[in-house]
Write a protein that holds these residues in place. Structure first.
Motif, PDB file in Angstrom:
ATOM      1  N   ASP A  82       8.273  12.328  73.752  1.00 16.13           N
ATOM      2  CA  ASP A  82       9.007  11.739  74.874  1.00 16.13           C
ATOM      3  C   ASP A  82      10.246  10.973  74.425  1.00 16.13           C
ATOM      4  O   ASP A  82      11.318  11.089  75.027  1.00 16.13           O
ATOM      5  N   LEU A  83      10.121  10.195  73.352  1.00 16.40           N
ATOM      6  CA  LEU A  83      11.265   9.389  72.914  1.00 16.40           C
ATOM      7  C   LEU A  83      12.381  10.270  72.378  1.00 16.40           C
ATOM      8  O   LEU A  83      13.566   9.966  72.563  1.00 16.40           O
TER       9      LEU A  83
ATOM     10  N   ILE B  10       7.058  20.855  75.531  1.00 16.98           N
ATOM     11  CA  ILE B  10       7.809  21.708  76.449  1.00 16.98           C
ATOM     12  C   ILE B  10       7.262  21.604  77.868  1.00 16.98           C
ATOM     13  O   ILE B  10       7.995  21.700  78.851  1.00 16.98           O
ATOM     14  N   GLU B  11       5.956  21.385  77.974  1.00 17.01           N
ATOM     15  CA  GLU B  11       5.317  21.310  79.285  1.00 17.01           C
ATOM     16  C   GLU B  11       5.271  19.884  79.834  1.00 17.01           C
ATOM     17  O   GLU B  11       4.791  19.660  80.950  1.00 17.01           O
ATOM     18  N   SER B  12       5.799  18.916  79.095  1.00 15.24           N
ATOM     19  CA  SER B  12       5.713  17.512  79.500  1.00 15.24           C
ATOM     20  C   SER B  12       6.635  17.184  80.675  1.00 15.24           C
ATOM     21  O   SER B  12       7.639  17.847  80.911  1.00 15.24           O
ATOM     22  N   ASP B  13       6.287  16.150  81.410  1.00 16.10           N
ATOM     23  CA  ASP B  13       7.118  15.691  82.526  1.00 16.10           C
ATOM     24  C   ASP B  13       8.487  15.224  82.024  1.00 16.10           C
ATOM     25  O   ASP B  13       9.493  15.425  82.704  1.00 16.10           O
ATOM     26  N   ALA B  14       8.500  14.602  80.853  1.00 21.74           N
ATOM     27  CA  ALA B  14       9.765  14.104  80.299  1.00 21.74           C
ATOM     28  C   ALA B  14      10.739  15.249  80.072  1.00 21.74           C
ATOM     29  O   ALA B  14      11.935  15.135  80.375  1.00 21.74           O
ATOM     30  N   PHE B  15      10.235  16.374  79.554  1.00 18.99           N
ATOM     31  CA  PHE B  15      11.118  17.505  79.297  1.00 18.99           C
ATOM     32  C   PHE B  15      11.560  18.167  80.602  1.00 18.99           C
ATOM     33  O   PHE B  15      12.728  18.535  80.760  1.00 18.99           O
ATOM     34  N   LYS B  16      10.647  18.310  81.526  1.00 17.03           N
ATOM     35  CA  LYS B  16      10.975  18.930  82.809  1.00 17.03           C
ATOM     36  C   LYS B  16      12.012  18.115  83.579  1.00 17.03           C
ATOM     37  O   LYS B  16      12.809  18.667  84.338  1.00 17.03           O
ATOM     38  N   ALA B  17      12.010  16.805  83.367  1.00 16.30           N
ATOM     39  CA  ALA B  17      12.946  15.933  84.081  1.00 16.30           C
ATOM     40  C   ALA B  17      14.274  15.771  83.355  1.00 16.30           C
ATOM     41  O   ALA B  17      15.201  15.149  83.884  1.00 16.30           O
ATOM     42  N   ALA B  18      14.386  16.336  82.145  1.00 19.66           N
ATOM     43  CA  ALA B  18      15.571  16.087  81.319  1.00 19.66           C
ATOM     44  C   ALA B  18      16.823  16.739  81.874  1.00 19.66           C
ATOM     45  O   ALA B  18      17.927  16.236  81.701  1.00 19.66           O
ATOM     46  N   GLY B  19      16.721  17.884  82.529  1.00 20.89           N
ATOM     47  CA  GLY B  19      17.904  18.551  83.073  1.00 20.89           C
ATOM     48  C   GLY B  19      18.720  19.220  81.978  1.00 20.89           C
ATOM     49  O   GLY B  19      19.047  18.597  80.973  1.00 20.89           O
TER      50      GLY B  19
END
Length: 403
Positions: A317-318, A333-342
């Motif tokens: 995440d960091l 790759i499946e994390s919320d942090a990555f999905k929200a990165a744009g």
């Protein structure tokens, strides 16, 4: 960015003074009895701030003092620091193309058996990036590659081919640092070139592909961008290309996720697309993998690997949020942090067809010959065949000097 930390071919002969290590590394590794671990990090400042919190949390739970140091020194410093017992226990955030040089110098601890679960990573190439002669010497953390940035105010539909990018670029602008092998590699690889032959995970430095017929075609494409199509000047650099894209002067630019933050801050209305095809063939860009390893000179081997495992499991995440890095783990790759990165998903898609940078020491002999000879190529003083020959000859000479 991967290419910023390239180790020079002469790294093993580095003769930096001991004082450098104090500025670069701070606290040194101590004995197991002292229960103190030192981590040198080459990540961005924002990432290091968050990494320190993660490391200190582990330390407080284990009763171990953890020192996370922002190491701003050149990579050469690690070799002498480690050999003088002033190095860290862990080096975190090292581009994989440096591993071979460190391994050759005997400064990497082999990753313990079973430490890396290969099924949890996005590709075999990620694992290959930390494997030397069949053994793993580092853990993969995150990946980078290049893709096509475009100005949404000037480009209504992203071209599917580089031929279209060139034609449209004559009207709206297309610039990038053509002399940089990291960015130009895809145009060579798409035509059948490679740096060193990869034989099922074993890289053969005797088989250099930067002078074959595919490479010659790629060099010709690069020369045409400047000499024939006049899309950019002969003195093009990344700073120039980036500034022109950011100001809106140029609508297309090739770079990596490290530029996302600056473009967001500038307010430019940009998008990112996977690299268009060239000659109907996939453009396989270079993949750089950020890695971490335990120093073979560390007196704290067990503690270091224990901390390493914790950092691996808690750093996705960091690095996504603070470093704009692409996770190499499936969970990342499946994390919320990555999905929200744009925009980051585009680089993940490009990585599916990317080629991992070789991690053998000989890779360090390639960057300068490619850059210097492409400079001659785009000035018109050499043709693509001469460029190919000169590059290979100079790489061979560089490899000889390494031995």
């Amino acid at each position: 960015m991967v290419k910023k930390n390239k180790v020079l071919a002469s790294i093993v002969a580095a003769t930096l003074v001991a004082g450098t290590f104090v500025g670069c590394g701070g606290t040194t590794a101590t004995s197991n009895n002292a229960k103190e671990i030192t981590v040198w990090s080459h990540l961005k400042e924002k990432e290091i701030t968050e990494l320190t919190k993660v490391a200190e949390k582990w330390g407080s739970e284990k009763g171990v003092k953890v020192n996370v140091v922002d190491d701003k020194g050149e990579m050469q410093a690690y070799i002498q620091a480690a050999n003088s017992s002033k190095g860290p226990d862990i080096l975190f955030g090292v581009p994989n193309d440096n591993l071979g040089t460190f391994q050759k110098a005997g400064l990497l601890s082999e990753v313990p058996s079973g430490f890396i679960d290969e099924s949890k990573y996005t590709s075999k190439q990620v694992i290959d990036s930390v494997t030397i002669e069949g053994k793993k010497y580092a853990v993969p953390l995150a990946a980078e590659t290049s893709a096509l940035f475009y100005n949404k105010d000037k480009v209504s539909e992203v071209p599917k081919t580089m031929e279209e990018v060139v034609e449209l670029g004559k009207k709206v602008g297309f610039e990038y640092d053509v002399t940089d092998l990291y960015r130009s590699y895809g145009f060579l690889a798409s035509q059948g070139s490679y740096i060193f032959k990869n034989n099922n995970g074993t890289v053969d430095s005797n088989d250099i592909g930067l002078g074959n017929e595919g490479a010659i075609k790629g060099y010709q494409f690069i020369q045409d961008l400047i000499v024939k199509d006049k899309l950019m000047s002969q003195d093009i650099t990344d700073d120039i290309a980036k500034a022109d894209f950011q100001s809106g002067k140029s609508a297309f630019y090739i770079s990596g996720p490290w530029d996302i933050e600056a473009f967001k801050d500038s307010g430019i209305n940009f998008g990112i697309a996977p690299m268009p095809t060239l000659g109907g063939k996939t453009v396989s860009t270079l993949m750089g993998v950020q890695t971490a390893f335990v120093s073979s000179k560390s007196p704290n081997q067990d503690l270091s690997w224990e901390l390493m495992k914790y950092l691996m499991e808690n750093s996705d995440d960091l690095m996504i949020k603070q470093g704009n890095r692409i996770p190499v783990s499936k969970a990342g790759i499946e994390s919320d942090a990555f999905k929200a990165a744009g925009n980051m998903d585009v680089f993940a898609k490009q990585l599916e067809v990317a080629t991992a940078m070789p991690n053998i020491p000989e890779i360090q002999t390639t960057w300068t010959p490619v850059k210097n000879n492409i400079i001659s190529l785009i000035s018109g003083s050499m043709d693509s065949k001469e460029t190919a020959k000169q590059i290979v000859d100079q790489i061979k000479e560089g490899i000889k000097q390494q031995k």
